[in-house]
Design a protein around this motif. Sequence first.
Motif, PDB file in Angstrom:
ATOM      1  N   ARG A  93      -2.873 -30.824 -37.603  1.00 36.58           N
ATOM      2  CA  ARG A  93      -3.186 -32.247 -37.812  1.00 36.58           C
ATOM      3  C   ARG A  93      -4.236 -32.664 -36.802  1.00 36.58           C
ATOM      4  NH1 ARG A  93       2.637 -34.907 -37.577  1.00 36.58           N
ATOM      5  NH2 ARG A  93       3.687 -33.292 -38.716  1.00 36.58           N
ATOM      6  N   PRO A  94      -5.036 -33.671 -37.139  1.00 37.49           N
ATOM      7  CA  PRO A  94      -6.038 -34.142 -36.186  1.00 37.49           C
ATOM      8  C   PRO A  94      -5.388 -34.660 -34.898  1.00 37.49           C
ATOM      9  CG  PRO A  94      -6.476 -35.019 -38.375  1.00 37.49           C
ATOM     10  CD  PRO A  94      -5.124 -34.370 -38.430  1.00 37.49           C
ATOM     11  N   VAL A  95      -6.029 -34.347 -33.798  1.00 30.23           N
ATOM     12  CA  VAL A  95      -5.554 -34.749 -32.470  1.00 30.23           C
ATOM     13  C   VAL A  95      -6.667 -35.582 -31.824  1.00 30.23           C
ATOM     14  CG1 VAL A  95      -4.884 -33.898 -30.184  1.00 30.23           C
ATOM     15  CG2 VAL A  95      -4.162 -32.655 -32.232  1.00 30.23           C
ATOM     16  N   ALA A  96      -6.294 -36.706 -31.239  1.00 30.19           N
ATOM     17  CA  ALA A  96      -7.275 -37.544 -30.539  1.00 30.19           C
ATOM     18  C   ALA A  96      -7.743 -36.826 -29.280  1.00 30.19           C
ATOM     19  CB  ALA A  96      -6.654 -38.887 -30.182  1.00 30.19           C
ATOM     20  N   ALA A  97      -9.053 -36.855 -29.049  1.00 26.80           N
ATOM     21  CA  ALA A  97      -9.614 -36.166 -27.885  1.00 26.80           C
ATOM     22  C   ALA A  97     -10.901 -36.849 -27.440  1.00 26.80           C
ATOM     23  CB  ALA A  97      -9.891 -34.704 -28.221  1.00 26.80           C
ATOM     24  N   GLU A  98     -11.321 -36.494 -26.225  1.00 28.25           N
ATOM     25  CA  GLU A  98     -12.603 -36.953 -25.693  1.00 28.25           C
ATOM     26  C   GLU A  98     -13.377 -35.723 -25.243  1.00 28.25           C
ATOM     27  OE1 GLU A  98     -14.317 -39.064 -21.723  1.00 28.25           O
ATOM     28  OE2 GLU A  98     -12.451 -39.896 -22.536  1.00 28.25           O
ATOM     29  N   ILE A  99     -14.640 -35.661 -25.637  1.00 28.31           N
ATOM     30  CA  ILE A  99     -15.479 -34.520 -25.252  1.00 28.31           C
ATOM     31  C   ILE A  99     -15.874 -34.678 -23.790  1.00 28.31           C
ATOM     32  CG2 ILE A  99     -17.660 -33.312 -25.626  1.00 28.31           C
ATOM     33  CD1 ILE A  99     -17.458 -34.136 -28.585  1.00 28.31           C
ATOM     34  N   ARG A 100     -15.575 -33.669 -22.986  1.00 29.14           N
ATOM     35  CA  ARG A 100     -15.938 -33.682 -21.575  1.00 29.14           C
ATOM     36  C   ARG A 100     -17.180 -32.839 -21.317  1.00 29.14           C
ATOM     37  NH1 ARG A 100     -12.313 -36.030 -17.893  1.00 29.14           N
ATOM     38  NH2 ARG A 100     -11.266 -37.606 -19.120  1.00 29.14           N
ATOM     39  N   LYS A 101     -17.342 -31.737 -22.082  1.00 27.29           N
ATOM     40  CA  LYS A 101     -18.488 -30.854 -21.878  1.00 27.29           C
ATOM     41  C   LYS A 101     -18.724 -30.063 -23.158  1.00 27.29           C
ATOM     42  CE  LYS A 101     -20.038 -27.039 -18.961  1.00 27.29           C
ATOM     43  NZ  LYS A 101     -19.675 -26.102 -17.907  1.00 27.29           N
ATOM     44  N   ILE A 102     -19.998 -29.798 -23.444  1.00 27.67           N
ATOM     45  CA  ILE A 102     -20.368 -28.970 -24.590  1.00 27.67           C
ATOM     46  C   ILE A 102     -21.251 -27.839 -24.081  1.00 27.67           C
ATOM     47  CG2 ILE A 102     -21.610 -28.859 -26.780  1.00 27.67           C
ATOM     48  CD1 ILE A 102     -20.935 -31.846 -27.152  1.00 27.67           C
ATOM     49  N   ASP A 103     -20.897 -26.621 -24.413  1.00 29.01           N
ATOM     50  CA  ASP A 103     -21.697 -25.446 -24.047  1.00 29.01           C
ATOM     51  C   ASP A 103     -22.163 -24.789 -25.343  1.00 29.01           C
ATOM     52  OD1 ASP A 103     -22.799 -23.045 -23.201  1.00 29.01           O
ATOM     53  OD2 ASP A 103     -21.186 -22.614 -21.781  1.00 29.01           O
ATOM     54  N   LEU A 104     -23.372 -25.166 -25.785  1.00 27.64           N
ATOM     55  CA  LEU A 104     -23.893 -24.648 -27.044  1.00 27.64           C
ATOM     56  C   LEU A 104     -24.082 -23.130 -27.014  1.00 27.64           C
ATOM     57  CD1 LEU A 104     -26.512 -27.423 -27.880  1.00 27.64           C
ATOM     58  CD2 LEU A 104     -24.283 -27.044 -28.957  1.00 27.64           C
ATOM     59  N   GLN A 105     -24.454 -22.611 -25.856  1.00 23.00           N
ATOM     60  CA  GLN A 105     -24.714 -21.174 -25.744  1.00 23.00           C
ATOM     61  C   GLN A 105     -23.444 -20.349 -25.988  1.00 23.00           C
ATOM     62  OE1 GLN A 105     -26.564 -20.065 -22.067  1.00 23.00           O
ATOM     63  NE2 GLN A 105     -27.644 -18.378 -23.039  1.00 23.00           N
ATOM     64  N   SER A 106     -22.329 -20.779 -25.414  1.00 21.49           N
ATOM     65  CA  SER A 106     -21.079 -20.029 -25.596  1.00 21.49           C
ATOM     66  C   SER A 106     -20.305 -20.492 -26.832  1.00 21.49           C
ATOM     67  CB  SER A 106     -20.185 -20.167 -24.368  1.00 21.49           C
ATOM     68  OG  SER A 106     -19.655 -21.476 -24.278  1.00 21.49           O
ATOM     69  N   GLY A 107     -20.688 -21.656 -27.382  1.00 19.46           N
ATOM     70  CA  GLY A 107     -19.985 -22.183 -28.545  1.00 19.46           C
ATOM     71  C   GLY A 107     -18.643 -22.790 -28.201  1.00 19.46           C
ATOM     72  N   LYS A 108     -18.530 -23.299 -26.946  1.00 22.14           N
ATOM     73  CA  LYS A 108     -17.269 -23.891 -26.501  1.00 22.14           C
ATOM     74  C   LYS A 108     -17.448 -25.371 -26.200  1.00 22.14           C
ATOM     75  CE  LYS A 108     -15.135 -19.765 -24.645  1.00 22.14           C
ATOM     76  NZ  LYS A 108     -14.458 -19.179 -23.487  1.00 22.14           N
ATOM     77  N   VAL A 109     -16.342 -26.093 -26.386  1.00 18.58           N
ATOM     78  CA  VAL A 109     -16.319 -27.516 -26.078  1.00 18.58           C
ATOM     79  C   VAL A 109     -15.092 -27.782 -25.207  1.00 18.58           C
ATOM     80  CG1 VAL A 109     -15.124 -28.055 -28.257  1.00 18.58           C
ATOM     81  CG2 VAL A 109     -16.357 -29.856 -27.048  1.00 18.58           C
ATOM     82  N   THR A 110     -15.298 -28.519 -24.120  1.00 20.55           N
ATOM     83  CA  THR A 110     -14.188 -28.897 -23.245  1.00 20.55           C
ATOM     84  C   THR A 110     -13.710 -30.265 -23.692  1.00 20.55           C
ATOM     85  OG1 THR A 110     -15.114 -27.634 -21.414  1.00 20.55           O
ATOM     86  CG2 THR A 110     -13.470 -29.295 -20.865  1.00 20.55           C
ATOM     87  N   LEU A 111     -12.399 -30.341 -23.995  1.00 21.09           N
ATOM     88  CA  LEU A 111     -11.817 -31.558 -24.532  1.00 21.09           C
ATOM     89  C   LEU A 111     -10.642 -32.025 -23.692  1.00 21.09           C
ATOM     90  CD1 LEU A 111     -11.694 -30.335 -28.219  1.00 21.09           C
ATOM     91  CD2 LEU A 111     -13.218 -32.116 -27.343  1.00 21.09           C
ATOM     92  N   LYS A 112     -10.566 -33.339 -23.484  1.00 24.80           N
ATOM     93  CA  LYS A 112      -9.359 -33.952 -22.944  1.00 24.80           C
ATOM     94  C   LYS A 112      -8.608 -34.402 -24.194  1.00 24.80           C
ATOM     95  CE  LYS A 112      -7.532 -37.617 -20.072  1.00 24.80           C
ATOM     96  NZ  LYS A 112      -7.835 -38.805 -19.267  1.00 24.80           N
ATOM     97  N   HIS A 113      -7.487 -33.724 -24.486  1.00 25.27           N
ATOM     98  CA  HIS A 113      -6.827 -33.944 -25.777  1.00 25.27           C
ATOM     99  C   HIS A 113      -5.355 -34.291 -25.621  1.00 25.27           C
ATOM    100  CE1 HIS A 113      -4.657 -30.098 -25.509  1.00 25.27           C
ATOM    101  NE2 HIS A 113      -5.784 -29.594 -25.008  1.00 25.27           N
ATOM    102  N   GLY A 114      -4.805 -34.879 -26.666  1.00 26.54           N
ATOM    103  CA  GLY A 114      -3.382 -35.164 -26.742  1.00 26.54           C
ATOM    104  C   GLY A 114      -2.629 -33.885 -27.090  1.00 26.54           C
ATOM    105  N   PRO A 115      -1.305 -33.985 -27.267  1.00 31.65           N
ATOM    106  CA  PRO A 115      -0.508 -32.811 -27.611  1.00 31.65           C
ATOM    107  C   PRO A 115      -0.966 -32.179 -28.933  1.00 31.65           C
ATOM    108  CG  PRO A 115       0.906 -34.677 -27.052  1.00 31.65           C
ATOM    109  CD  PRO A 115      -0.497 -35.192 -27.143  1.00 31.65           C
ATOM    110  N   ILE A 116      -1.028 -30.859 -28.952  1.00 34.05           N
ATOM    111  CA  ILE A 116      -1.392 -30.122 -30.163  1.00 34.05           C
ATOM    112  C   ILE A 116      -0.094 -29.517 -30.694  1.00 34.05           C
ATOM    113  CG2 ILE A 116      -2.861 -28.338 -31.163  1.00 34.05           C
ATOM    114  CD1 ILE A 116      -4.633 -28.587 -28.646  1.00 34.05           C
ATOM    115  N   GLU A 117       0.561 -30.245 -31.600  1.00 32.34           N
ATOM    116  CA  GLU A 117       1.888 -29.862 -32.055  1.00 32.34           C
ATOM    117  C   GLU A 117       1.920 -28.510 -32.754  1.00 32.34           C
ATOM    118  OE1 GLU A 117       3.493 -33.104 -34.313  1.00 32.34           O
ATOM    119  OE2 GLU A 117       3.355 -34.469 -32.610  1.00 32.34           O
TER     120      GLU A 117
END
Length: 124
Positions: free
Chosen positions: A53-77
């Motif tokens: 299910r969708p989880v509310a989050a805020e993007i903290r960092k995006i690394d296009l080269q590695s294809g990773k995104v750092t997220l401050k997120h709620g519980p991922i059930e």
Amino acid sequence: MKHVRIVPLVALVVALATAPAAFAAASMDGMAMKPSSPSSPAAAAAGPRQAPRPVAAEIRKIDLQSGKVTLKHGPIENLGMPAMTMAFPARDRAALKDFKEGDAVAVVFDKVDGRPTVVDMQRK
């Protein structure tokens, strides 16, 4: 001094070591099979796997080269993860270019190749 013959002793050890394998290889035809229980106490406590299910989050960092995104997120059930800040690989690396740090997003997580992964992300 008494001498013990090594060959019979080795044969006895080998026979004892392989006996359980012989029993395990026996046919299971005719045995009633029922659904198995979860393999670990943690899996049993977690119950059946939940749909992503969708989880509310805020993007903290995006690394296009590695294809990773750092997220401050709620519980991922569906993954049994508490709220935290963590870097995740994105299934669609190219889509990361459409976001920026600080964006509020709704993120769907699932396991891809055994790792928690962002499988969908939409701006709120």
